[in-house]
Design an enzyme around this catalytic site. Sequence first.
Site, PDB file in Angstrom:
ATOM      1  N   ASP A 180     -11.809  40.949  -7.993  1.00 55.52           N
ATOM      2  CA  ASP A 180     -12.008  41.623  -6.710  1.00 55.52           C
ATOM      3  C   ASP A 180     -10.724  41.621  -5.868  1.00 55.52           C
ATOM      4  O   ASP A 180      -9.685  41.097  -6.286  1.00 55.52           O
ATOM      5  CB  ASP A 180     -13.163  40.903  -5.981  1.00 55.52           C
ATOM      6  CG  ASP A 180     -13.977  41.828  -5.090  1.00 55.52           C
ATOM      7  OD1 ASP A 180     -13.504  42.930  -4.787  1.00 55.52           O
ATOM      8  OD2 ASP A 180     -15.087  41.428  -4.693  1.00 55.52           O
ATOM      9  N   GLU A 214     -10.728  46.975  -7.187  1.00 59.88           N
ATOM     10  CA  GLU A 214      -9.755  47.107  -6.099  1.00 59.88           C
ATOM     11  C   GLU A 214     -10.139  48.254  -5.172  1.00 59.88           C
ATOM     12  O   GLU A 214      -9.389  48.589  -4.252  1.00 59.88           O
ATOM     13  CB  GLU A 214      -8.374  47.239  -6.784  1.00 59.88           C
ATOM     14  CG  GLU A 214      -7.191  47.549  -5.964  1.00 59.88           C
ATOM     15  CD  GLU A 214      -7.024  49.042  -5.781  1.00 59.88           C
ATOM     16  OE1 GLU A 214      -6.072  49.407  -5.075  1.00 59.88           O
ATOM     17  OE2 GLU A 214      -7.837  49.846  -6.302  1.00 59.88           O
ATOM     18  N   TRP A 215     -11.327  48.812  -5.425  1.00 59.94           N
ATOM     19  CA  TRP A 215     -11.981  49.818  -4.576  1.00 59.94           C
ATOM     20  C   TRP A 215     -11.248  51.164  -4.530  1.00 59.94           C
ATOM     21  O   TRP A 215     -11.502  51.988  -3.648  1.00 59.94           O
ATOM     22  CB  TRP A 215     -12.177  49.292  -3.142  1.00 59.94           C
ATOM     23  CG  TRP A 215     -12.692  47.882  -3.077  1.00 59.94           C
ATOM     24  CD1 TRP A 215     -13.697  47.360  -3.841  1.00 59.94           C
ATOM     25  CD2 TRP A 215     -12.233  46.812  -2.236  1.00 59.94           C
ATOM     26  NE1 TRP A 215     -13.901  46.035  -3.532  1.00 59.94           N
ATOM     27  CE2 TRP A 215     -13.014  45.674  -2.543  1.00 59.94           C
ATOM     28  CE3 TRP A 215     -11.243  46.707  -1.240  1.00 59.94           C
ATOM     29  CZ2 TRP A 215     -12.824  44.445  -1.912  1.00 59.94           C
ATOM     30  CZ3 TRP A 215     -11.069  45.488  -0.606  1.00 59.94           C
ATOM     31  CH2 TRP A 215     -11.855  44.383  -0.937  1.00 59.94           C
ATOM     32  N   GLY A 216     -10.298  51.347  -5.432  1.00 60.00           N
ATOM     33  CA  GLY A 216      -9.592  52.630  -5.479  1.00 60.00           C
ATOM     34  C   GLY A 216      -8.487  52.764  -4.450  1.00 60.00           C
ATOM     35  O   GLY A 216      -7.848  53.812  -4.352  1.00 60.00           O
ATOM     36  N   ASP A 265     -18.021  49.705  -1.958  1.00 62.20           N
ATOM     37  CA  ASP A 265     -19.298  49.299  -2.545  1.00 62.20           C
ATOM     38  C   ASP A 265     -20.391  50.358  -2.431  1.00 62.20           C
ATOM     39  O   ASP A 265     -20.498  51.060  -1.430  1.00 62.20           O
ATOM     40  CB  ASP A 265     -19.810  48.034  -1.861  1.00 62.20           C
ATOM     41  CG  ASP A 265     -18.973  46.827  -2.244  1.00 62.20           C
ATOM     42  OD1 ASP A 265     -17.919  47.008  -2.885  1.00 62.20           O
ATOM     43  OD2 ASP A 265     -19.376  45.710  -1.894  1.00 62.20           O
TER      44      ASP A 265
HETATM   45  C1  GLA Z   1     -16.833  43.165  -3.021  1.00 64.09           C
HETATM   46  C2  GLA Z   1     -17.096  43.932  -4.302  1.00 64.09           C
HETATM   47  C3  GLA Z   1     -18.576  43.851  -4.636  1.00 64.09           C
HETATM   48  C4  GLA Z   1     -18.988  42.399  -4.794  1.00 64.09           C
HETATM   49  C5  GLA Z   1     -18.648  41.623  -3.537  1.00 64.09           C
HETATM   50  C6  GLA Z   1     -18.812  40.124  -3.713  1.00 64.09           C
HETATM   51  O1  GLA Z   1     -17.449  43.763  -1.920  1.00 64.09           O
HETATM   52  O2  GLA Z   1     -16.690  45.266  -4.170  1.00 64.09           O
HETATM   53  O3  GLA Z   1     -18.868  44.568  -5.813  1.00 64.09           O
HETATM   54  O4  GLA Z   1     -18.332  41.851  -5.905  1.00 64.09           O
HETATM   55  O5  GLA Z   1     -17.294  41.835  -3.139  1.00 64.09           O
HETATM   56  O6  GLA Z   1     -18.521  39.399  -2.566  1.00 64.09           O
END
Ligand code: GLA
Length: 403
Positions: A148, A181-183, A203
């Site tokens: 993450d 890394e959310w892009g 998310d």
């Molecule tokens: C981030 C990630 C999620 C999850 C949470 C855990 O938000 O994007 O998928 O793993 O952390 O805290």
Amino acid sequence: MKQLLLSAFALLLLITGYAQKAPGLAATPPMGWNSWNIYACEIDEQKIRDVAKAMVDRGLKDAGYEYVVIDDCWHGQRDSLGFIQCDPVKFPSGIKALADYIHSLGLKFGIYSDAGTKTCGGRPGSLGHEYQDALQYAKWGVDYLKYDWCSTDNVNPKGAYTLMRDALAASGRPILFSMCEWGNSKPWEWAAEVGHMWRTTGDICNKWEGSMNNGTWFAWSAMTILDMQEGLREFSGPGHWNDPDMMEVGNGLKTSEDRAHFSMWCMINAPLIAGTNLQKASDETIQILTNEEAIAINQDKLGIQGLKVSKADSLEIWYKPLADGDWAVCFLNRNANDKTIDYNWMETVVNDTFAKRETNFASTVYNIRDVWTHKELGKTKKSLKAVVPCHDVLMLRLTPEKN
Ligand code: GLA
């Protein structure tokens, strides 16, 4: 001389620790289950064991689901030498015992960490401990790492993910590397050699359209995440997948919405990571998650991500080229009303320049099969008349007629 050069090269590789991501993994999109969407931080070893058992008992393993992944909040403290330990209250038998149990069911085991000082749930991150953590995971029998991006001020994403890739390689155990890394830094542009999959967005949340405001950040609905995949399809392929996040199937959407969400994840080559309580899930949820014809589209060996070819009045039409000349076609109805379609194949040409595949319904006749009702719907010589219910799909597999 050649001999000398070769030895020098080998020595260089040894010294620089040449590394690559574990080869041969994720030839098709990874399938499994992850604890976050349903349990968030409320996890313990019994819940994970129950899910793993349900994965076998309720047919998910047979349908191809493989990895059982514990997300955030399994961690305890580091020991005096810096090795990470699990939370002794939630995981009294230890991670190795849990991994052994999951392996004994014929499944694989995944774990979670973070490239920063702390995980998103405030547990110890891997920054500065990458090689040690990778070693610990290998010792425990970890097969999959989700990594993450919280608490990463001043950390360079490419550097951080490459470092963990190298640490995993040095651990000696083949570990699938799932980048989360959310892009933010467009990992699809640089991570094909680093990870086996990378998150393309923030998310997901348990909604059909729109978003959810969590104060400092937004979570996105299944359909919004689908829209966010625009322009990314050419970056997805065997061994390196776009990850639009884990599924919310079974977590409260309507059945038709669950079916549409699952279908679209199949159309876009998403890793199929279930995120519901598999023990308590309804039979309907399990039927959606285990639809082998839909899964076959997701797991098609060509690994070509689906393409949105049209959108009119919230009805989208998606095509996905499959092996042996087949196509998947999905009508996605995002409108609040049912849609009646009268689809004339003969007037349709889909030219997928990326996949170098073109439909030519005038010269090739296809048999049409409905992936959800498991019925043959005739041939593409005739127009297809159907109703696509509100927030649902009509998902088809076209197979060229044998002469
Ligand atoms: C981030 C990630 C999620 C999850 C949470 C855990 O938000 O994007 O998928 O793993 O952390 O805290």
